[in-house]
Enzyme design. Structure first.
Site, PDB file in Angstrom:
ATOM      1  N   TRP A  54      19.156 -42.563   3.230  1.00 47.75           N
ATOM      2  CA  TRP A  54      19.517 -41.197   2.817  1.00 47.75           C
ATOM      3  C   TRP A  54      18.340 -40.240   2.837  1.00 47.75           C
ATOM      4  CZ3 TRP A  54      23.986 -39.507   3.699  1.00 47.75           C
ATOM      5  CH2 TRP A  54      25.079 -40.364   3.647  1.00 47.75           C
TER       6      TRP A  54
ATOM      7  N   ASP B 134      17.627 -35.942  -4.843  1.00 49.39           N
ATOM      8  CA  ASP B 134      19.014 -36.278  -4.525  1.00 49.39           C
ATOM      9  C   ASP B 134      19.419 -37.404  -5.473  1.00 49.39           C
ATOM     10  OD1 ASP B 134      21.373 -37.245  -3.522  1.00 49.39           O
ATOM     11  OD2 ASP B 134      20.657 -37.525  -1.463  1.00 49.39           O
TER      12      ASP B 134
ATOM     13  N   LYS C  86      30.772 -40.203  -6.733  1.00 50.60           N
ATOM     14  CA  LYS C  86      30.325 -41.550  -7.128  1.00 50.60           C
ATOM     15  C   LYS C  86      30.388 -41.706  -8.651  1.00 50.60           C
ATOM     16  CE  LYS C  86      27.391 -41.360  -3.128  1.00 50.60           C
ATOM     17  NZ  LYS C  86      28.141 -42.277  -2.277  1.00 50.60           N
TER      18      LYS C  86
HETATM   19  N1  PMP Z   1      22.777 -38.793  -0.524  1.00 47.87           N
HETATM   20  C1  PMP Z   1      23.082 -39.992  -1.045  1.00 47.87           C
HETATM   21  C2  PMP Z   1      22.042 -40.706  -1.869  1.00 47.87           C
HETATM   22  C3  PMP Z   1      24.342 -40.552  -0.832  1.00 47.87           C
HETATM   23  O1  PMP Z   1      24.643 -41.751  -1.337  1.00 47.87           O
HETATM   24  C4  PMP Z   1      25.298 -39.836  -0.071  1.00 47.87           C
HETATM   25  C5  PMP Z   1      26.690 -40.353   0.172  1.00 47.87           C
HETATM   26  N2  PMP Z   1      26.858 -41.696   0.213  1.00 47.87           N
HETATM   27  C6  PMP Z   1      24.934 -38.607   0.467  1.00 47.87           C
HETATM   28  C7  PMP Z   1      23.661 -38.118   0.212  1.00 47.87           C
HETATM   29  C8  PMP Z   1      25.892 -37.803   1.312  1.00 47.87           C
HETATM   30  O2  PMP Z   1      26.886 -37.285   0.500  1.00 47.87           O
HETATM   31  P1  PMP Z   1      28.126 -36.476   1.103  1.00 47.87           P
HETATM   32  O3  PMP Z   1      28.974 -37.449   1.857  1.00 47.87           O
HETATM   33  O4  PMP Z   1      28.802 -35.940  -0.130  1.00 47.87           O
HETATM   34  O5  PMP Z   1      27.591 -35.392   1.970  1.00 47.87           O
END
Ligand code: PMP
Length: 368
Positions: free
Chosen positions: A109, A179, A203
């Site tokens: 991520w 994040d 989540k």
């Molecule tokens: N950052 C992290 C740490 C994530 O776990 C996720 C989704 N699994 C995201 C960003 C992306 O999120 P979204 O699908 O809501 O754009």
């Protein structure tokens, strides 16, 4: 009425997101779905300018402020879209006449965040966990932080790799951005250490379509040129997150979850439960000669417990047998394979205990 009565009572959902929500919250949402607060309509069908909806949004904000003890010099924003929108909104809003930003690279991520930021900024990767295949963090005294960077960004919990910071990085005067999509509200936090925190809702908070942003007020209002109105934090800050039509149902669910967290006794209590749940799982993994987790123990995630079996061919067998035992969505992210048990706030300890029992039986059956 859809009550899940047709399902065995003991299904546990270990999905990484959208993830399970507290049963009490789902039951309340179900009970008031057709007639919300005596309005005679669903919360889905009511104007976001109605007094009831506006009061709900303000109360949700206050509850979140109470849970985290958010100081007054921070905005709480309910923003559309997912965490990936924040990968762009952060540089658009926080570069503020600067051209470089520091990013800590800890796995899947953080890489995605870096890729997007590079469209707007010169990204300085101040630290990378690549040498350990993202199973550990280099010591902070080896990081190459740039004191003139616009901000420092890090991914507090790597949902895919199962690695979580157990400390808040020290960045001096440079605003710290994080994040927290997969560990928001999992434990108490000193908000004053941060310039900005963001987390998608699907989540640990609600359903998808909503992202929570907590941002220090002085950082808002200096966007890069041509930033669209809906990508400017000021638009949300000046309009109580109701400039246009918000993500109504996710917002409503988040309001219920914040109340639920308060009823649990707040974040100290929730953190203790989370620690207990993940420790039980890691202990079961470490005590076996069958399951493996390679993340350095200190950085193992309390939310996303990743593990593998002695050979990859067994993973589909594990998933099929687990599913039959009512243990669902344990597949690891496609980028890394393997298995992953996401044990967010809503996962009861009983779910973790059942998973451990299943894992022990499975190992016994398949050990050579
Ligand atoms: N950052 C992290 C740490 C994530 O776990 C996720 C989704 N699994 C995201 C960003 C992306 O999120 P979204 O699908 O809501 O754009």
């Amino acid at each position: 009425m859809n009550t899940r009565a047709d399902l065995p009572a003991t299904i546990y959902n270990f999905s990484a997101g959208p993830a399970m929500l507290p049963l009490e919250v789902m039951q309340q949402a179900n009970a008031e779905f057709l007639n919300w607060q005596g309005t005679g309509v669903s919360v889905l069908e009511i104007s976001h300018r109605s007094p009831q909806f506006m009061a709900m949004v303000r109360e949700a904000e206050q509850d979140l402020r109470d849970l985290y003890r958010i100081p007054d010099n921070y905005h709480v924003l309910f923003v559309h879209g997912g965490a990936r929108h924040q990968f762009s909104m952060v540089p658009m809003n926080l570069l503020r006449n600067k051209t470089t930003a520091d990013y800590l690279h800890t796995g899947y991520w953080s890489q995605q965040a870096i890729n997007e930021a590079q469209r707007y900024a010169t990204v300085n990767v101040a630290m990378s966990g690549e040498a350990s295949n993202y199973t550990s963090l280099p010591e902070p005294n080896t990081w190459q932080l740039d004191p003139s960077a616009a901000y420092v960004h890090y991914t507090a919990n790597e949902t895919v790799g199962g690695l979580e910071f157990d400390f808040i990085p020290e960045t001096g005067e440079v605003p710290l951005v994080t994040d927290m999509s997969s560990n928001i509200l999992s434990c108490p936090l000193d908000i004053s250490r941060f310039g900005l925190i963001y987390a998608c809702a699907q989540k640990n908070i609600s359903s998808s379509g909503l992202t929570i942003v907590i941002v220090r007020k002085d950082l808002v209002g200096q966007t890069v040129v041509n930033t669209p109105t809906m990508f400017d934090y000021r638009t949300y800050a000046e309009n109580g997150s109701l400039y246009n039509t918000p993500a109504n149902y996710p917002l409503y669910l988040s309001a219920l979850v914040f109340k639920w967290l308060k009823q649990q006794g707040g974040l100290e209590k929730v953190a203790a439960q989370n620690h207990e749940k993940s420790s039980l799982l890691y202990q079961a993994i470490d005590e076996s000669n069958f399951y493996h987790n390679t993340v350095e123990p200190r950085y193992r995630s309390t939310m996303n417990v990743v593990f593998r079996l002695p050979n990859d061919d067994l993973h589909p067998v594990f998933l099929e047998e687990a599913s039959k035992a009512g243990l669902r969505h344990l597949k690891g992210h496609s980028a890394v394979g393997g298995l992953r048990a996401s044990v967010y706030n809503a996962m009861p300890r009983a779910g973790v205990e059942r998973l451990i029992n299943f894992m022990q039986e499975f190992a016994h059956k398949h050990e050579q």
